[in-house]
Design an enzyme around this catalytic site. Structure first.
Site, PDB file in Angstrom:
ATOM      1  N   CYS A  80     -23.997 -44.725  23.099  1.00  0.00           N
ATOM      2  CA  CYS A  80     -23.735 -45.789  24.114  1.00  0.00           C
ATOM      3  C   CYS A  80     -25.265 -46.301  24.635  1.00  0.00           C
ATOM      4  O   CYS A  80     -26.058 -46.749  23.787  1.00  0.00           O
ATOM      5  CB  CYS A  80     -22.928 -45.592  25.301  1.00  0.00           C
ATOM      6  SG  CYS A  80     -22.305 -47.156  26.129  1.00  0.00           S
ATOM      7  N   HIS A 168     -18.003 -44.148  22.283  1.00  0.00           N
ATOM      8  CA  HIS A 168     -18.379 -42.788  22.778  1.00  0.00           C
ATOM      9  C   HIS A 168     -17.389 -41.694  22.214  1.00  0.00           C
ATOM     10  O   HIS A 168     -16.199 -41.588  22.302  1.00  0.00           O
ATOM     11  CB  HIS A 168     -17.507 -42.738  24.295  1.00  0.00           C
ATOM     12  CG  HIS A 168     -18.427 -43.454  25.193  1.00  0.00           C
ATOM     13  ND1 HIS A 168     -19.591 -42.809  25.939  1.00  0.00           N
ATOM     14  CD2 HIS A 168     -18.604 -44.747  25.390  1.00  0.00           C
ATOM     15  CE1 HIS A 168     -19.894 -43.664  26.915  1.00  0.00           C
ATOM     16  NE2 HIS A 168     -19.536 -44.938  26.703  1.00  0.00           N
ATOM     17  N   GLU A 170     -17.026 -38.615  22.686  1.00  0.00           N
ATOM     18  CA  GLU A 170     -16.760 -37.652  23.352  1.00  0.00           C
ATOM     19  C   GLU A 170     -15.555 -37.810  24.226  1.00  0.00           C
ATOM     20  O   GLU A 170     -14.817 -36.694  24.485  1.00  0.00           O
ATOM     21  CB  GLU A 170     -17.799 -37.351  24.595  1.00  0.00           C
ATOM     22  CG  GLU A 170     -17.957 -38.304  25.468  1.00  0.00           C
ATOM     23  CD  GLU A 170     -18.867 -39.463  25.288  1.00  0.00           C
ATOM     24  OE1 GLU A 170     -19.045 -39.855  23.883  1.00  0.00           O
ATOM     25  OE2 GLU A 170     -19.546 -40.005  26.108  1.00  0.00           O
ATOM     26  N   SER A 222     -11.289 -13.578  44.587  1.00  0.00           N
ATOM     27  CA  SER A 222     -10.678 -14.607  45.265  1.00  0.00           C
ATOM     28  C   SER A 222      -9.271 -14.883  44.839  1.00  0.00           C
ATOM     29  O   SER A 222      -8.552 -15.293  45.339  1.00  0.00           O
ATOM     30  CB  SER A 222     -11.345 -16.039  45.177  1.00  0.00           C
ATOM     31  OG  SER A 222     -11.169 -16.404  43.994  1.00  0.00           O
ATOM     32  N   GLY A 223      -8.822 -14.180  43.635  1.00  0.00           N
ATOM     33  CA  GLY A 223      -7.705 -14.345  42.928  1.00  0.00           C
ATOM     34  C   GLY A 223      -7.629 -15.383  41.780  1.00  0.00           C
ATOM     35  O   GLY A 223      -6.776 -15.644  41.249  1.00  0.00           O
ATOM     36  N   GLY A 224      -8.706 -16.248  41.949  1.00  0.00           N
ATOM     37  CA  GLY A 224      -8.916 -17.219  41.029  1.00  0.00           C
ATOM     38  C   GLY A 224      -9.464 -17.119  39.638  1.00  0.00           C
ATOM     39  O   GLY A 224      -9.959 -15.748  39.609  1.00  0.00           O
ATOM     40  N   VAL A 225      -9.338 -17.857  38.829  1.00  0.00           N
ATOM     41  CA  VAL A 225      -9.793 -17.655  37.436  1.00  0.00           C
ATOM     42  C   VAL A 225     -11.233 -17.228  37.225  1.00  0.00           C
ATOM     43  O   VAL A 225     -11.558 -16.076  36.545  1.00  0.00           O
ATOM     44  CB  VAL A 225      -9.485 -18.558  36.464  1.00  0.00           C
ATOM     45  CG1 VAL A 225     -10.030 -18.732  35.000  1.00  0.00           C
ATOM     46  CG2 VAL A 225      -8.142 -19.210  36.521  1.00  0.00           C
ATOM     47  N   ASP A 226     -12.294 -18.020  37.990  1.00  0.00           N
ATOM     48  CA  ASP A 226     -13.626 -17.441  37.834  1.00  0.00           C
ATOM     49  C   ASP A 226     -13.883 -16.061  38.172  1.00  0.00           C
ATOM     50  O   ASP A 226     -14.726 -15.444  37.511  1.00  0.00           O
ATOM     51  CB  ASP A 226     -14.391 -18.596  38.402  1.00  0.00           C
ATOM     52  CG  ASP A 226     -14.226 -19.971  38.033  1.00  0.00           C
ATOM     53  OD1 ASP A 226     -13.593 -20.195  36.981  1.00  0.00           O
ATOM     54  OD2 ASP A 226     -14.473 -20.998  38.787  1.00  0.00           O
ATOM     55  N   SER A 227     -13.774 -15.929  39.253  1.00  0.00           N
ATOM     56  CA  SER A 227     -14.010 -14.391  39.853  1.00  0.00           C
ATOM     57  C   SER A 227     -13.393 -13.439  39.112  1.00  0.00           C
ATOM     58  O   SER A 227     -13.933 -12.438  39.067  1.00  0.00           O
ATOM     59  CB  SER A 227     -13.869 -14.464  41.350  1.00  0.00           C
ATOM     60  OG  SER A 227     -12.507 -14.280  41.982  1.00  0.00           O
TER      61      SER A 227
END
Ligand code: XMP
Length: 511
Positions: A80, A168, A170, A222-227
């Protein structure tokens, strides 16, 4: 092991991160850097992609970096704005387009002598989004493809490995977009496709071992995916030298503290659960302003975490679940720093007094990659598929001041809603869902009695990154049943509404 790397120069397009993700889906590692900060180790990148941009190459403020170390030296793909850049700043010509060039278009191939479009059928759908068009190609160009409205939709420059496309590749709507990127990166530039979740795990574990040695590391779960994924990776690398702290701020979902803590223990993590609910409630007493609540919760967390970390002897490192979108240096479309809408993210959230060194095992990867890495590590798919949940938790879903009673009400409402989504097979179709407790009472009747009780709003959105979102068209039968359950089972609530606002202009959370 050294993997081939792709450099994506960002000119401020909203799609730049998508380019990086598509490339990585091909098992090729890619990095995003601002257009005007070409990395000093440029020789380590095997190919370069120029992103789109909200700017016009014809404008006075056109972004115009010096590409002399790249163009003609490395395989280069302009997308683009990138394609217009390669024309305009050579001897081609870019002009405003006469017809609208947004949305779907279909490719007609003119001369694909380099196999840039290998395995792609004539007529393949691509996505256009531009208001300028390339009127004249630069010298030594070969036109490769056109669409109905865009003659110069794809070209290459002879004598160089330089390619340019107006569409594009992507975005999802460019049906063969990933194939185009693969043809360029693998077929033409010869990059290896060996960057996989398995190789990531193996190399990250080694890198952690090398970095922290026998030192102790502390991490807030934290209970989240990342941590969670960060913890499992670190656990694999250093075992019991990883000390995880999981704080109950009293604003988690119903029973979440106990159940997640159990799950963590079952995963073999060295974890300590700290119930600090009362401390958070005390810190929040009487505060109504959302930003002040966030600060109070953030500060209380730091205090609790710091108290706990000090109980551990000799800890040298703090691990964080920072992911790639948190660290990409962004190119602002307005030139200035982007406005703070909510004081979200805890990047750089290390208080001075902790003085620990930082280890961030997920710093290089996107959220979808974190999930894939988590799957490779054998983490429970249910945990990996959890909706995002904000750090301040229910604290920003209780509008106005927070009390223990309001938390109890909202936890009960939220549990009925979320369990219902799971039961009806809707949970995985939704990106994020939750309930808000509104600061209004309204009149109702229950039996023969008049009630004057709370109103709750349910919110379920689809999104890819939380930056934009739309409300989900949940089945009426589901909403009906959920509303009934909530009003019948949760004392203190007599009215349920469903939020049908998109972001923008609304936000996902109500505070
Ligand atoms: P908004 O409300 O800005 O939310 O549309 C976008 C995403 O960010 C989450 N969010 C937060 N996450 N601390 C967090 O860790 C916060 O203060 C915060 N505020 C919003 C929100 O849940 C959504 O996923």
């Amino acid at each position: 092991m050294q993997h081939d790397k792709v450099l994506i120069l960002d000119f401020g397009s909203q799609y730049t991160q998508l380019i990086a993700r598509r490339v990585r889906e091909l098992n090729i590692y890619s990095e995003i850097h601002p257009f005007n900060k070409i990395p000093t180790n440029i020789q380590e990148y095997k190919a370069v992609i120029l992103s789109g941009s909200p700017y016009s190459v014809r404008g006075e403020e056109a972004l115009h970096p010096d590409l002399s170390q790249i163009r003609g030296v490395k395989p280069l793909l302009g997308v683009c704005y990138g394609a217009q850049y390669l024309a305009h700043f050579s001897d081609g010509e870019v002009a405003p387009s006469n017809t609208r060039e947004y949305g779907r278009a279909n490719l007609s191939f003119i001369k694909d002598d380099e196999n840039f479009f290998a395995h792609i059928k004539e007529g393949s759908q691509v996505w256009m989004s531009h208001s300028d068009t390339i009127k004249k190609l630069p010298s030594n160009s070969v036109l490769m493809a056109s669409t109905h409205d865009v003659k110069n939709a794809a070209y290459r420059i002879e004598g160089e490995q330089t390619y340019a496309i107006q569409f594009h590749p992507e975005v999802y709507h460019s049906t063969d977009g990933k194939r185009v990127l693969e043809n360029f990166l693998v077929g033409i530039a010869g990059l290896n496709q060996d960057w996989t979740p398995d190789s990531f795990v193996e190399e990250t574990v080694e890198a952690i071992q090398e970095k922290v040695g026998n030192d102790k590391v502390v991490l807030g779960l934290s209970g989240g995916v990342d941590s969670t994924v960060a913890a499992v990776l670190l656990n694999k690398a250093i075992g019991k030298n990883l000390y995880c702290i999981f704080v109950n701020n009293g604003l988690l979902r119903k029973n979440e503290f106990e159940s997640v803590l159990n799950q963590y223990e079952g995963m073999g993590l060295n974890v300590k659960g700290v119930d600090a609910s009362q401390r958070f409630l005390d810190a929040l007493a009487g505060i109504e302003d959302p930003e002040k609540k966030r600060k109070a919760i953030g500060n209380a967390f730091i205090e609790v975490f710091d108290d706990e970390a000090h109980k551990l002897e000799d800890v040298k490192w703090l691990a964080q679940g920072t992911i790639y979108p948190d660290v990409i240096e962004s190119v602002s479309a307005t030139g200035g720093p982007s406005a703070t809408i909510k004081s979200h993210h805890n990047v750089g959230g290390l208080p001075d007094f902790m003085k620990l060194k930082i280890v961030e095992p997920l710093r290089a990867i996107f959220k979808d990659e974190v999930r894939r890495v988590g799957a490779t590590l054998g983490i429970d798919p249910e945990l990996l598929g959890r909706h995002p949940f904000p750090g301040p938790g229910l604290g920003i879903r209780i509008l106005g001041d927070i009390t223990a009673e309001k938390v109890r009400i909202l936890q009960d409402v939220d549990a009925i809603f979320i369990n219902g989504l799971k039961k009806w097979g809707l949970y995985d179709k939704v990106w994020q869902a939750g309930a808000m407790l509104l600061p209004v009472n309204s009149v109702g009747v229950m039996g023969d009695e008049r009630t004057y009780e709370k109103c709750v709003a349910l919110r379920a959105v689809e999104s890819t990154d939380g930056m934009t979102a739309d409300w989900v068209n949940l089945p009426y039968e589901f909403l009906q049943k959920t509303s009934n359950d909530i009003i019948n089972k949760v004392k203190g609530v007599n009215r349920v509404v469903y939020d049908i606002s998109s972001k923008p202009p609304a936000t996902i959370e109500w505070e």
